[in-house]
Design a protein around this motif. Structure first.
Motif, PDB file in Angstrom:
ATOM      1  N   GLU A 111       0.791  -1.657   0.572  1.00 38.62           N
ATOM      2  CA  GLU A 111      -0.215   0.220   0.194  1.00 38.62           C
ATOM      3  C   GLU A 111       1.238   0.987   0.015  1.00 38.62           C
ATOM      4  O   GLU A 111       0.686   1.914  -0.997  1.00 38.62           O
ATOM      5  CB  GLU A 111      -0.731  -0.092   1.005  1.00 38.62           C
ATOM      6  CG  GLU A 111      -2.625   1.024   1.519  1.00 38.62           C
ATOM      7  CD  GLU A 111      -2.706   1.433   2.389  1.00 38.62           C
ATOM      8  OE1 GLU A 111      -3.292   2.093   2.756  1.00 38.62           O
ATOM      9  OE2 GLU A 111      -2.917   0.450   2.626  1.00 38.62           O
ATOM     10  N   ALA A 112       2.015   1.239   0.734  1.00 37.14           N
ATOM     11  CA  ALA A 112       2.654   2.478   0.867  1.00 37.14           C
ATOM     12  C   ALA A 112       3.379   2.214   0.048  1.00 37.14           C
ATOM     13  O   ALA A 112       3.604   3.524  -1.295  1.00 37.14           O
ATOM     14  CB  ALA A 112       3.766   1.600   2.385  1.00 37.14           C
ATOM     15  N   SER A 114       2.390   1.572  -3.318  1.00 38.61           N
ATOM     16  CA  SER A 114       1.284   2.521  -4.377  1.00 38.61           C
ATOM     17  C   SER A 114       0.995   3.793  -4.254  1.00 38.61           C
ATOM     18  O   SER A 114       0.690   4.649  -5.359  1.00 38.61           O
ATOM     19  CB  SER A 114      -0.078   1.266  -4.152  1.00 38.61           C
ATOM     20  OG  SER A 114      -0.438   1.870  -3.161  1.00 38.61           O
ATOM     21  N   ARG A 115       0.835   3.805  -2.928  1.00 36.09           N
ATOM     22  CA  ARG A 115       0.771   5.792  -2.778  1.00 36.09           C
ATOM     23  C   ARG A 115       2.376   6.575  -2.893  1.00 36.09           C
ATOM     24  O   ARG A 115       1.679   7.819  -3.745  1.00 36.09           O
ATOM     25  CB  ARG A 115       0.829   5.501  -0.735  1.00 36.09           C
ATOM     26  CG  ARG A 115      -0.917   5.292  -0.324  1.00 36.09           C
ATOM     27  CD  ARG A 115      -0.723   5.653   0.611  1.00 36.09           C
ATOM     28  NE  ARG A 115      -2.570   4.675   0.983  1.00 36.09           N
ATOM     29  CZ  ARG A 115      -2.739   5.075   2.118  1.00 36.09           C
ATOM     30  NH1 ARG A 115      -2.321   5.646   3.311  1.00 36.09           N
ATOM     31  NH2 ARG A 115      -3.591   4.751   2.839  1.00 36.09           N
ATOM     32  N   ASN A 116       3.186   5.506  -3.150  1.00 32.11           N
ATOM     33  CA  ASN A 116       4.445   6.311  -3.253  1.00 32.11           C
ATOM     34  C   ASN A 116       4.828   6.746  -4.926  1.00 32.11           C
ATOM     35  O   ASN A 116       5.586   7.023  -6.201  1.00 32.11           O
ATOM     36  CB  ASN A 116       5.517   5.672  -2.966  1.00 32.11           C
ATOM     37  CG  ASN A 116       5.468   6.640  -1.742  1.00 32.11           C
ATOM     38  OD1 ASN A 116       4.926   7.498  -1.080  1.00 32.11           O
ATOM     39  ND2 ASN A 116       6.516   5.858  -0.506  1.00 32.11           N
TER      40      ASN A 116
END
Length: 118
Positions: A111-112, A114-116
């Motif tokens: 998730e981290a 994909s956010r970056n």
């Protein structure tokens, strides 16, 4: 003719389990109670209990019920088997918790990432 698999033993065990559950007319809680009692009676290893954690949780099987089961069958299977089972069950829970933590960490990292990603 059977299809080839990378995990033929696990596939066979899964198929046997599914067939057994489909042919059994017990409710989920009674079924898991019977299976865990059988594991205790035969001094099964921790991995056998690990395979029953998810079904036990789905059947709302509680720690108190597990303790009651150990108390109920102790006179039949003996102290050594009950104590061995308690150790194996503890090991299985430890592995299940470690796997869940690892999975949660992997999901958080994905998730981290994909956010970056722009």
């Amino acid at each position: 003719m059977a299809t080839e698999s990378a995990t033929p033993v696990l596939d066979t065990i899964a198929a046997m389990t599914i067939d057994s559950v489909e042919r059994c007319h017990m409710d989920g809680r009674t079924l898991i109670l019977a299976r865990i009692a059988a594991l205790i009676a035969m001094d099964a290893p921790a991995i056998s209990y690990l395979a029953h954690i998810d079904p036990a949780m789905k059947a709302d099987f509680t720690v108190e019920q597990l303790q009651d089961l150990l108390v109920a069958i102790a006179p039949v299977v003996g102290t050594a088997r009950v104590m061995s089972a308690a150790g194996h069950i503890t090991q299985a829970f430890g592995v299940a918790i470690a796997l869940a933590d690892s999975e949660a960490e992997a999901m958080a990292q994905a998730e981290a990432q994909s956010r970056n990603t722009p």
